[in-house]
Design an enzyme around this catalytic site. Structure first.
Site, PDB file in Angstrom:
ATOM      1  N   GLY A  29       1.697   7.404  -7.162  1.00 50.14           N
ATOM      2  CA  GLY A  29       1.202   6.384  -6.164  1.00 50.14           C
ATOM      3  C   GLY A  29      -0.280   6.612  -5.918  1.00 50.14           C
ATOM      4  O   GLY A  29      -0.652   7.709  -6.301  1.00 50.14           O
ATOM      5  N   LYS A 288       5.787  -5.254  -5.166  1.00 54.50           N
ATOM      6  CA  LYS A 288       5.230  -5.281  -6.451  1.00 54.50           C
ATOM      7  C   LYS A 288       5.369  -6.605  -7.108  1.00 54.50           C
ATOM      8  O   LYS A 288       4.855  -6.882  -8.274  1.00 54.50           O
ATOM      9  CB  LYS A 288       5.440  -4.173  -7.409  1.00 54.50           C
ATOM     10  CG  LYS A 288       4.867  -2.691  -6.805  1.00 54.50           C
ATOM     11  CD  LYS A 288       3.478  -2.684  -6.768  1.00 54.50           C
ATOM     12  CE  LYS A 288       3.170  -1.142  -5.889  1.00 54.50           C
ATOM     13  NZ  LYS A 288       1.841  -0.840  -5.718  1.00 54.50           N
ATOM     14  N   VAL A 387      -3.923   0.372  -9.881  1.00 53.92           N
ATOM     15  CA  VAL A 387      -3.678   0.300 -11.240  1.00 53.92           C
ATOM     16  C   VAL A 387      -4.614  -0.898 -11.989  1.00 53.92           C
ATOM     17  O   VAL A 387      -5.285  -0.639 -12.851  1.00 53.92           O
ATOM     18  CB  VAL A 387      -2.156  -0.286 -11.658  1.00 53.92           C
ATOM     19  CG1 VAL A 387      -2.102  -0.764 -12.910  1.00 53.92           C
ATOM     20  CG2 VAL A 387      -1.154   0.940 -11.243  1.00 53.92           C
ATOM     21  N   ASP A 508     -21.467  -0.291  42.740  1.00 54.60           N
ATOM     22  CA  ASP A 508     -20.620  -1.430  42.433  1.00 54.60           C
ATOM     23  C   ASP A 508     -19.026  -0.984  42.776  1.00 54.60           C
ATOM     24  O   ASP A 508     -18.674   0.125  42.885  1.00 54.60           O
ATOM     25  CB  ASP A 508     -20.888  -1.737  40.960  1.00 54.60           C
ATOM     26  CG  ASP A 508     -19.913  -2.984  40.427  1.00 54.60           C
ATOM     27  OD1 ASP A 508     -19.599  -3.789  40.908  1.00 54.60           O
ATOM     28  OD2 ASP A 508     -19.234  -2.373  39.562  1.00 54.60           O
TER      29      ASP A 508
HETATM   30  P1  ADP Z   1       1.121   2.414  -5.137  1.00 53.39           P
HETATM   31  O1  ADP Z   1       0.230   3.208  -4.304  1.00 53.39           O
HETATM   32  O2  ADP Z   1       1.791   1.360  -4.407  1.00 53.39           O
HETATM   33  O3  ADP Z   1       2.271   3.022  -6.034  1.00 53.39           O
HETATM   34  P2  ADP Z   1      -1.067   2.056  -6.733  1.00 53.39           P
HETATM   35  O4  ADP Z   1      -1.306   0.697  -7.928  1.00 53.39           O
HETATM   36  O5  ADP Z   1      -2.029   1.959  -5.737  1.00 53.39           O
HETATM   37  O6  ADP Z   1       0.338   1.409  -6.198  1.00 53.39           O
HETATM   38  O7  ADP Z   1      -1.214   3.228  -7.245  1.00 53.39           O
HETATM   39  C1  ADP Z   1      -0.384   3.744  -8.294  1.00 53.39           C
HETATM   40  C2  ADP Z   1      -0.906   4.970  -8.727  1.00 53.39           C
HETATM   41  O8  ADP Z   1       0.151   5.658  -9.644  1.00 53.39           O
HETATM   42  C3  ADP Z   1      -1.765   4.614 -10.069  1.00 53.39           C
HETATM   43  O9  ADP Z   1      -2.853   5.557  -9.820  1.00 53.39           O
HETATM   44  C4  ADP Z   1      -1.302   4.905 -11.324  1.00 53.39           C
HETATM   45  O10 ADP Z   1      -2.233   5.424 -12.176  1.00 53.39           O
HETATM   46  C5  ADP Z   1      -0.161   5.951 -10.776  1.00 53.39           C
HETATM   47  N1  ADP Z   1       1.074   5.627 -11.728  1.00 53.39           N
HETATM   48  C6  ADP Z   1       1.435   4.342 -11.580  1.00 53.39           C
HETATM   49  N2  ADP Z   1       2.673   4.408 -12.977  1.00 53.39           N
HETATM   50  C7  ADP Z   1       2.525   5.831 -13.379  1.00 53.39           C
HETATM   51  C8  ADP Z   1       3.489   6.412 -14.165  1.00 53.39           C
HETATM   52  N3  ADP Z   1       4.484   5.818 -15.055  1.00 53.39           N
HETATM   53  N4  ADP Z   1       3.087   7.578 -14.585  1.00 53.39           N
HETATM   54  C9  ADP Z   1       2.190   8.041 -13.689  1.00 53.39           C
HETATM   55  N5  ADP Z   1       1.489   7.870 -13.077  1.00 53.39           N
HETATM   56  C10 ADP Z   1       1.529   6.242 -12.551  1.00 53.39           C
HETATM   57  C1  G6P Z   2       2.221   4.253  -1.889  1.00 49.41           C
HETATM   58  C2  G6P Z   2       1.949   4.792  -0.490  1.00 49.41           C
HETATM   59  C3  G6P Z   2       1.950   6.341  -0.365  1.00 49.41           C
HETATM   60  C4  G6P Z   2       3.139   6.902  -1.160  1.00 49.41           C
HETATM   61  C5  G6P Z   2       3.133   5.885  -2.535  1.00 49.41           C
HETATM   62  C6  G6P Z   2       4.333   6.566  -3.348  1.00 49.41           C
HETATM   63  O1  G6P Z   2       1.050   4.247  -2.346  1.00 49.41           O
HETATM   64  O2  G6P Z   2       0.728   4.312   0.280  1.00 49.41           O
HETATM   65  O3  G6P Z   2       2.010   6.984   0.697  1.00 49.41           O
HETATM   66  O4  G6P Z   2       3.068   8.197  -1.535  1.00 49.41           O
HETATM   67  O5  G6P Z   2       3.233   4.516  -2.312  1.00 49.41           O
HETATM   68  O6  G6P Z   2       5.592   6.398  -2.600  1.00 49.41           O
HETATM   69  P1  G6P Z   2       6.380   7.915  -2.386  1.00 49.41           P
HETATM   70  O7  G6P Z   2       7.517   7.160  -1.456  1.00 49.41           O
HETATM   71  O8  G6P Z   2       7.005   7.938  -3.637  1.00 49.41           O
HETATM   72  O9  G6P Z   2       5.668   8.762  -1.706  1.00 49.41           O
END
Ligand code: ADP
Ligand code: G6P
Length: 734
Positions: A29, A288, A387, A508
């Site tokens: 995340g 997504k 990402v 005032d």
């Molecule tokens: P969200 O915060 O909604 O999950 P983002 O694209 O902003 O979406 O962030 C996702 C983060 O999680 C990225 O930094 C990415 O590198 C990491 N991530 C996504 N998929 C994986 C995975 N399969 N394993 C490890 N890290 C992951």
């Molecule tokens: C988004 C939210 C985060 C959250 C992440 C993963 O990036 O903004 O607050 O931590 O998703 O979701 P999770 O429910 O696993 O914390």
């Protein structure tokens, strides 16, 4: 300098217990991956949930949990499984997450989970209060903890608190559907600085604050009691160096050093050298657009059949929030879609979709980013989407194409990618074709611009910008021209008042002695105010004037029996020592016939606005209109009036949610100066909140004590924050 306390639901690592030992796995995340780079561990502490419920932690392992977290500069908030259910799987992810991502139909409004949300927010706030000292800086993150800022503020009014929302803030029309909308806004307003990824989220938030709480907002400052809250956008960046260095290192690996995944990817690349790999990486989340993407992929292969056996879609979906029913349904839908499409289109040598449902170690993420020719990200709504940024950062030779949904916050900063609407399959199919056929030079051109930007505005810069802004906000609203009236200054003023022989006070009324009311007639003086004014006006050698834009009838009713001196209608009328009002200025009123119909047409077109007819002026009030709309109409009216009154001796005063048209030779400054000239005053004092009071501040002699109520720009020497402050100050003159 104090430390920084980061607080979020997720910590940088999630703990798991297997065979009586604890393992820490990195959290996925955007919040956790981004903040991890900011969190140095030394002078910052990260407070959050370990990922384990109280019930899951055997007593003997409890101390080890703390040790494991301490290794990552973290400290835990304990949650029971019932709390995790109501707070995390409940209110956070069944109410706020869908609502803020515009999935209104998925949002559940359950009182019980709201109650648990409040309770758990209090737990987080208590955890902060336990660790924080007054000079620490508190940085609260994301939608799971929106009540925390106010809860901390209540106990530590002077501590510095920032809040950052990592998801979209929806438009007012969506946000208003939530039963606890006001509580949520008030919770956030405990912060000194509230940050969003984009300007759109910021303006949605400000609009909700104005409409739901009726607070004054000027540009991106919100005025609440005696505090100013700043709202701004800070698009989150990535740890650019970490990704580009990792990619460079991968490129130099020998065959033995490569991961199993990389070897497999290489084998496939070798067997079909001109085949293209599409990559998408997301948490398995309905926001997504994964299902849409799969359908669009099928659509693409039907529109451009020449790419069959020539392209492959790699989907990495990370398990997420799997206790929430919508996520379970989504999982099922994706499984079925992948199965169906692969079943229908696969050939002996080709499987169109490779689907991974798991979390992967960082190094495999890099393998995928560096190997795939095209990153294809189609969120239906996404606060930022890191990402997309990570993919670009790993493209060391600058090749590769990013196709990105315009609904992702990151699209604002990634114009050089191919931006698509995730609902437009025709456009997506063409975008994929464009990506496949894009010349290398064009890819490199686009990516070098993107890379420069991402490298410059990286996550460290993002965090620094936020912290600098928070510091400036706290350090004191440096932009104000006037000085805040401190206790020392008040003491000096009181002393000067006592020493002087002849005093003149201009006070005032609306916004200074009494608060605003939707109906101006209802803002009448209370008993405490009468008593205060009685005491001041009864003092020897003290001439107190109430000076107001109000009509003389209202002030006659409220104050004439009290025999206070009064100047009304901005200086047209004066009453001294209980005498009837007489004219202070000779003013014409024939212009009113011309202006009245113009104002009427604005009333007709601006619901909630109304005209107040005074003896020598006309006022158009728009306090009760929709704030944005009212402001827009006021600007319009200003333009209309400016051209209309060009040849008359009239002026337009822009007050607090009111525009007043009156003779140019009448204003509070001129009236005040006439009184001042009548005697040898050696203490002059003027206080007011509004634009019309600026005339007094400007015209009275330099030695006068001039005070603005509120923090807008002013010619006054000092400012105070509230009506309560005004009354406290005036008590010193009694
Ligand atoms: P969200 O915060 O909604 O999950 P983002 O694209 O902003 O979406 O962030 C996702 C983060 O999680 C990225 O930094 C990415 O590198 C990491 N991530 C996504 N998929 C994986 C995975 N399969 N394993 C490890 N890290 C992951
Ligand atoms: C988004 C939210 C985060 C959250 C992440 C993963 O990036 O903004 O607050 O931590 O998703 O979701 P999770 O429910 O696993 O914390």
């Amino acid at each position: 300098m104090g430390k920084t306390i980061i607080i979020s639901n997720r910590l940088p690592v999630q703990l798991q217990i297997s065979n009586e030992s604890i393992t820490a796995i990195p959290s996925v995340g955007g919040l956790a991956t981004g903040m991890k780079s900011v969190h140095s561990g030394g002078d910052s502490l990260w407070i959050g949930w370990s990922g384990l419920t109280d019930e899951e932690i055997p007593q003997e392992l409890a101390p080890k949990i703390d040790e494991a977290l301490a290794e990552h500069g973290s400290s835990k908030v304990k949650l029971t499984s019932a709390e995790v259910d109501g707070f995390y799987y409940g209110f956070s992810n069944r109410t706020i997450w869908p609502l803020f991502h515009y999935f209104l139909e998925y949002s559940e409004f359950e009182l019980a989970s709201w109650d648990i949300y409040k309770k758990v927010n209090q737990k987080f706030a208590d955890a902060i209060l336990e660790k924080a000292t007054d000079d620490d800086t508190i940085w609260v993150h994301d939608y799971q903890l929106m009540l925390v800022p106010q809860m901390v503020r209540e106990k530590r009014p002077d501590i510095s608190i920032g809040f950052f929302l990592h998801i979209p803030f929806p438009s007012y029309e969506i946000f208003r559907t939530m039963p606890w909308r006001k509580e949520v806004l008030s919770g956030l307003l405990g912060a000194d600085l509230i940050g969003f990824h984009t300007y759109d989220y910021e303006r949605h938030f400000l609009s909700s604050v104005r409409r739901l709480l009726g607070l004054d907002v000027s540009f991106n400052d919100i005025y609440l009691d005696d505090r100013t809250i700043k709202v701004d956008s800070f698009p989150m960046g990535i740890d650019y160096k970490k990704f580009s260095d990792a990619a460079k290192e991968h490129a130099q690996r020998s065959e033995e050093q490569k991961s199993e995944l990389q070897k497999r990817l290489d084998t496939h690349k070798k067997s079909t050298p001109d085949a293209k790999f599409f990559l998408s990486i997301d948490r398995l989340d309905y926001s997504k657009g994964i299902a849409k993407r799969l359908n669009a992929f099928e659509y693409f292969l039907n529109k451009y059949p020449q790419y069959k056996e020539k392209v492959r879609l790699i989907i990495l979906a990370v398990p997420s929030r799997s206790n929430v029913p919508q996520y379970q349904l989504l999982k099922k839908e994706i499984d079925e879609l992948v199965g169906r499409i692969n079943g229908e289109l696969s050939t002996v040598s080709w499987t169109p979709i490779w689907y991974f449902y798991r979390s992967m170690p960082f190094e495999n993420l890099i393998d995928l980013y560096t190997t795939c020719d095209i990153a294809w990200l189609t969120p239906i709504r996404d606060g930022m989407n890191l990402v997309a940024k990570e993919y670009i950062a790993t493209r060391t030779d600058k090749t590769g194409v990013l196709i990105l949904s315009e609904m992702a916050g990151s699209a604002n900063e990634m114009n050089e990618s191919i931006l698509i609407n995730p609902n437009n399959f025709e456009q997506i199919a063409d975008a994929l074709n464009q990506a496949i056929t894009m010349p290398k030079a064009e890819q490199q051109n686009r990516n070098s611009i993107l890379q420069k930007r991402l490298e410059r505005y990286n996550v460290e810069k993002w965090a620094n910008d936020f912290m600098t802004s928070l510091r400036n906000q706290k350090e004191g609203n440096t932009t104000y021209v006037s000085r805040k009236l401190s206790v020392d200054l008040m003491n000096t003023i009181t002393k000067d008042f006592g020493k002087s022989n002849k005093r003149l006070l201009f006070i005032d009324y609306d916004g200074t002695l009494a608060g605003f009311h939707n109906d101006p007639q209802k803002a009448s003086p209370d008993a405490e105010l009468y008593e205060l004014l009685d005491q001041i006006s009864n003092r020897e050698n003290t001439d107190m004037y109430l000076i107001s834009g109000r009509d003389k009838e209202t002030f006659t009713k409220w104050f004439l029996p009290k025999k206070y001196n009064m100047i009304v209608e901005h200086g047209v009328w004066i009453s001294q020592n209980g005498e009837e009002f007489r004219m202070l200025e000779n003013v014409k009123k024939d212009w009113m016939e011309k202006i009245h119909p113009v104002l009427e047409s604005f009333v007709d077109r601006t619901p909630g606005s109304f005209i107040e007819e005074k003896n020598y002026s006309l006022a158009w009030h728009y306090r009760n209109t929709d704030p944005d709309f009212g402001q827009k109409r006021a600007t319009e009216l200003n333009t209309v009036l400016t051209s209309l009154i060009a040849n008359d001796d009239l002026s337009v005063l822009n007050g607090n949610k009111v525009m007043e048209i009156k003779s140019s030779n009448v204003n509070k400054g001129r009236a005040a100066m006439r009184i001042y000239a009548e005697d040898a005053y050696d203490f002059v004092f003027a206080i007011g909140d509004d634009w019309t009071d600026e005339f007094m501040f400007q015209e009275l002699p330099e030695s006068a004590v001039t005070i603005k109520v509120g923090r807008q720009k002013t010619q006054a020497k000092y400012y105070v924050d509230s009506i309560k402050n005004v009354r406290d100050l005036l008590k010193r003159f009694t």
